[in-house]
Design an enzyme around this catalytic site. Structure first.
Site, PDB file in Angstrom:
ATOM      1  N   LYS A  89       0.817  -1.218   0.000  1.00  0.00           N
ATOM      2  CA  LYS A  89       0.000   0.000   0.000  1.00  0.00           C
ATOM      3  C   LYS A  89       0.854   1.274   0.000  1.00  0.00           C
ATOM      4  O   LYS A  89       2.059   1.232   0.256  1.00  0.00           O
ATOM      5  CB  LYS A  89      -0.923  -0.030   1.218  1.00  0.00           C
ATOM      6  CG  LYS A  89      -1.948  -1.179   1.176  1.00  0.00           C
ATOM      7  CD  LYS A  89      -2.931  -1.083   2.332  1.00  0.00           C
ATOM      8  CE  LYS A  89      -3.965  -2.199   2.266  1.00  0.00           C
ATOM      9  NZ  LYS A  89      -4.986  -2.056   3.325  1.00  0.00           N
ATOM     10  N   TYR A 105     -12.755  -2.163  -3.429  1.00  0.00           N
ATOM     11  CA  TYR A 105     -13.202  -2.228  -2.028  1.00  0.00           C
ATOM     12  C   TYR A 105     -14.721  -2.072  -1.915  1.00  0.00           C
ATOM     13  O   TYR A 105     -15.222  -1.695  -0.853  1.00  0.00           O
ATOM     14  CB  TYR A 105     -12.500  -1.156  -1.204  1.00  0.00           C
ATOM     15  CG  TYR A 105     -11.077  -1.520  -0.802  1.00  0.00           C
ATOM     16  CD1 TYR A 105     -10.821  -2.632  -0.016  1.00  0.00           C
ATOM     17  CD2 TYR A 105      -9.991  -0.743  -1.199  1.00  0.00           C
ATOM     18  CE1 TYR A 105      -9.533  -2.976   0.371  1.00  0.00           C
ATOM     19  CE2 TYR A 105      -8.696  -1.070  -0.811  1.00  0.00           C
ATOM     20  CZ  TYR A 105      -8.476  -2.183  -0.022  1.00  0.00           C
ATOM     21  OH  TYR A 105      -7.201  -2.521   0.374  1.00  0.00           O
ATOM     22  N   PHE A 132     -15.307   3.868   7.221  1.00  0.00           N
ATOM     23  CA  PHE A 132     -13.936   4.153   6.796  1.00  0.00           C
ATOM     24  C   PHE A 132     -13.750   4.128   5.280  1.00  0.00           C
ATOM     25  O   PHE A 132     -12.635   4.316   4.784  1.00  0.00           O
ATOM     26  CB  PHE A 132     -12.949   3.183   7.466  1.00  0.00           C
ATOM     27  CG  PHE A 132     -13.213   1.717   7.197  1.00  0.00           C
ATOM     28  CD1 PHE A 132     -12.817   1.114   6.012  1.00  0.00           C
ATOM     29  CD2 PHE A 132     -13.851   0.929   8.152  1.00  0.00           C
ATOM     30  CE1 PHE A 132     -13.051  -0.227   5.765  1.00  0.00           C
ATOM     31  CE2 PHE A 132     -14.083  -0.428   7.920  1.00  0.00           C
ATOM     32  CZ  PHE A 132     -13.678  -1.004   6.719  1.00  0.00           C
ATOM     33  N   ARG A 175      -1.968 -14.367   4.849  1.00  0.00           N
ATOM     34  CA  ARG A 175      -2.632 -13.679   5.971  1.00  0.00           C
ATOM     35  C   ARG A 175      -1.834 -13.821   7.262  1.00  0.00           C
ATOM     36  O   ARG A 175      -1.769 -12.889   8.058  1.00  0.00           O
ATOM     37  CB  ARG A 175      -4.069 -14.190   6.117  1.00  0.00           C
ATOM     38  CG  ARG A 175      -4.907 -13.789   4.892  1.00  0.00           C
ATOM     39  CD  ARG A 175      -6.315 -14.320   4.956  1.00  0.00           C
ATOM     40  NE  ARG A 175      -7.099 -13.698   5.998  1.00  0.00           N
ATOM     41  CZ  ARG A 175      -7.594 -12.464   5.942  1.00  0.00           C
ATOM     42  NH1 ARG A 175      -7.351 -11.706   4.872  1.00  0.00           N
ATOM     43  NH2 ARG A 175      -8.326 -11.995   6.917  1.00  0.00           N
ATOM     44  N   THR A 210      -5.332  -7.081  10.742  1.00  0.00           N
ATOM     45  CA  THR A 210      -5.599  -5.800  10.063  1.00  0.00           C
ATOM     46  C   THR A 210      -5.128  -4.617  10.902  1.00  0.00           C
ATOM     47  O   THR A 210      -4.524  -3.678  10.382  1.00  0.00           O
ATOM     48  CB  THR A 210      -7.125  -5.667   9.809  1.00  0.00           C
ATOM     49  OG1 THR A 210      -7.553  -6.792   9.049  1.00  0.00           O
ATOM     50  CG2 THR A 210      -7.446  -4.391   9.054  1.00  0.00           C
ATOM     51  N   ARG A 258       2.544  -6.339   9.341  1.00  0.00           N
ATOM     52  CA  ARG A 258       1.815  -5.206   9.915  1.00  0.00           C
ATOM     53  C   ARG A 258       2.372  -4.824  11.286  1.00  0.00           C
ATOM     54  O   ARG A 258       2.434  -3.643  11.625  1.00  0.00           O
ATOM     55  CB  ARG A 258       0.324  -5.513   9.956  1.00  0.00           C
ATOM     56  CG  ARG A 258      -0.302  -5.397   8.548  1.00  0.00           C
ATOM     57  CD  ARG A 258      -1.637  -6.031   8.490  1.00  0.00           C
ATOM     58  NE  ARG A 258      -2.368  -5.756   7.253  1.00  0.00           N
ATOM     59  CZ  ARG A 258      -3.398  -6.482   6.853  1.00  0.00           C
ATOM     60  NH1 ARG A 258      -3.825  -7.508   7.568  1.00  0.00           N
ATOM     61  NH2 ARG A 258      -4.024  -6.176   5.727  1.00  0.00           N
ATOM     62  N   ASN A 275      -2.060   0.250   6.664  1.00  0.00           N
ATOM     63  CA  ASN A 275      -1.547  -0.988   7.257  1.00  0.00           C
ATOM     64  C   ASN A 275      -0.658  -1.777   6.293  1.00  0.00           C
ATOM     65  O   ASN A 275      -0.524  -2.994   6.403  1.00  0.00           O
ATOM     66  CB  ASN A 275      -2.695  -1.832   7.823  1.00  0.00           C
ATOM     67  CG  ASN A 275      -3.660  -2.308   6.773  1.00  0.00           C
ATOM     68  OD1 ASN A 275      -3.553  -1.951   5.603  1.00  0.00           O
ATOM     69  ND2 ASN A 275      -4.607  -3.138   7.171  1.00  0.00           N
ATOM     70  N   HIS A 318      -2.340  -5.436   1.665  1.00  0.00           N
ATOM     71  CA  HIS A 318      -3.648  -6.086   1.536  1.00  0.00           C
ATOM     72  C   HIS A 318      -3.404  -7.516   1.086  1.00  0.00           C
ATOM     73  O   HIS A 318      -2.489  -7.773   0.298  1.00  0.00           O
ATOM     74  CB  HIS A 318      -4.509  -5.375   0.477  1.00  0.00           C
ATOM     75  CG  HIS A 318      -5.691  -6.198   0.066  1.00  0.00           C
ATOM     76  ND1 HIS A 318      -6.852  -6.234   0.785  1.00  0.00           N
ATOM     77  CD2 HIS A 318      -5.865  -7.077  -0.967  1.00  0.00           C
ATOM     78  CE1 HIS A 318      -7.700  -7.079   0.220  1.00  0.00           C
ATOM     79  NE2 HIS A 318      -7.124  -7.601  -0.852  1.00  0.00           N
ATOM     80  N   GLU A 352      -9.934 -10.885  -7.210  1.00  0.00           N
ATOM     81  CA  GLU A 352      -8.999  -9.764  -7.066  1.00  0.00           C
ATOM     82  C   GLU A 352      -7.837  -9.885  -8.059  1.00  0.00           C
ATOM     83  O   GLU A 352      -7.388  -8.888  -8.622  1.00  0.00           O
ATOM     84  CB  GLU A 352      -8.491  -9.712  -5.621  1.00  0.00           C
ATOM     85  CG  GLU A 352      -9.611  -9.320  -4.648  1.00  0.00           C
ATOM     86  CD  GLU A 352      -9.184  -9.330  -3.186  1.00  0.00           C
ATOM     87  OE1 GLU A 352      -8.018  -9.663  -2.881  1.00  0.00           O
ATOM     88  OE2 GLU A 352     -10.032  -8.978  -2.344  1.00  0.00           O
TER      89      GLU A 352
HETATM   90  P1  CMP Z   1      -7.440  -4.486   3.722  1.00  0.00           P
HETATM   91  O1  CMP Z   1      -6.973  -5.850   4.078  1.00  0.00           O
HETATM   92  O2  CMP Z   1      -6.876  -3.866   2.502  1.00  0.00           O
HETATM   93  O3  CMP Z   1      -9.032  -4.513   3.597  1.00  0.00           O
HETATM   94  C1  CMP Z   1      -9.842  -3.413   3.873  1.00  0.00           C
HETATM   95  C2  CMP Z   1      -9.066  -2.259   4.427  1.00  0.00           C
HETATM   96  O4  CMP Z   1      -9.852  -1.276   5.083  1.00  0.00           O
HETATM   97  C3  CMP Z   1      -8.132  -2.747   5.516  1.00  0.00           C
HETATM   98  O5  CMP Z   1      -7.103  -3.516   4.961  1.00  0.00           O
HETATM   99  C4  CMP Z   1      -7.729  -1.448   6.152  1.00  0.00           C
HETATM  100  O6  CMP Z   1      -6.741  -0.753   5.396  1.00  0.00           O
HETATM  101  C5  CMP Z   1      -9.035  -0.690   6.062  1.00  0.00           C
HETATM  102  N1  CMP Z   1      -9.768  -0.763   7.328  1.00  0.00           N
HETATM  103  C6  CMP Z   1     -10.335  -1.826   7.886  1.00  0.00           C
HETATM  104  N2  CMP Z   1     -10.933  -1.502   9.046  1.00  0.00           N
HETATM  105  C7  CMP Z   1     -10.715  -0.198   9.206  1.00  0.00           C
HETATM  106  C8  CMP Z   1     -11.071   0.725  10.204  1.00  0.00           C
HETATM  107  N3  CMP Z   1     -11.784   0.353  11.281  1.00  0.00           N
HETATM  108  N4  CMP Z   1     -10.676   1.995  10.057  1.00  0.00           N
HETATM  109  C9  CMP Z   1      -9.972   2.365   8.965  1.00  0.00           C
HETATM  110  N5  CMP Z   1      -9.609   1.530   7.973  1.00  0.00           N
HETATM  111  C10 CMP Z   1      -9.967   0.261   8.103  1.00  0.00           C
END
Ligand code: CMP
Length: 140
Positions: free
Chosen positions: A11, A51, A59, A87, A93, A104, A114, A117, A128
């Site tokens: 990212k 997304y 968010f 994962r 996450t 992470r 983070n 993905h 995807e």
């Molecule tokens: P990702 O695995 O890319 O999938 C969805 C993304 O949304 C996640 O990683 C985070 O970057 C983001 N995300 C998930 N939960 C939250 C949250 N509570 N606040 C902000 N961003 C979030």
């Protein structure tokens, strides 16, 4: 264990800090192979579609603007049990909840920025991968 393919994004928070190589070392050291890779800037429309499952979440707007804020690295990872393995290597996450040694835990700035993905299921991995790569771009 089946050989699988999964989709990975490095990212904008990670490309900004020049962490692409250190993140990919974690995947390779764990036995995953990078079988497709491209650096790109994703458009707002691409981020919103990718997304789309999160469209109603509070968010969502922040996530789309973050994912379009700088370059990303789009990748396909291949290996035994690759979806679950990716994962595990990424960690939770929320980096505050991620196990020590995970990407992470080591690199993420917060729950949004983070660093990586990864697909969460075989079905989503296929969707995807197809969203960003043509079959001939994946070289196993
Ligand atoms: P990702 O695995 O890319 O999938 C969805 C993304 O949304 C996640 O990683 C985070 O970057 C983001 N995300 C998930 N939960 C939250 C949250 N509570 N606040 C902000 N961003 C979030």
């Amino acid at each position: 264990m089946p050989t699988e393919r999964t989709f990975s994004i490095i990212k904008p928070d990670a490309t900004r800090r020049n962490l692409t190589g250190r993140i990919n070392a974690k995947f390779e050291e764990a036995g995953l192979r990078i079988v497709a890779q491209k650096r790109a800037r994703i458009s707002q429309a691409q981020a919103e579609a990718f997304y789309g499952v999160h469209r109603e979440r509070p968010f969502f707007g922040g996530l789309v603007s973050f994912m379009t804020s700088g370059p990303v690295v789009l990748q396909v990872l291949e290996g035994e049990d690759a979806i679950a393995a990716n994962r595990r290597i990424m960690g939770a996450t929320d980096p505050k909840k991620a196990d020590a040694g995970t990407i992470r835990a080591e690199f993420a700035e917060d729950i949004e920025a983070n660093s990586v993905h990864g697909s969460d299921s075989a079905e989503n991995a296929a969707t995807e991968i197809a969203f960003f790569f043509r079959p001939e771009e994946i070289v196993g």
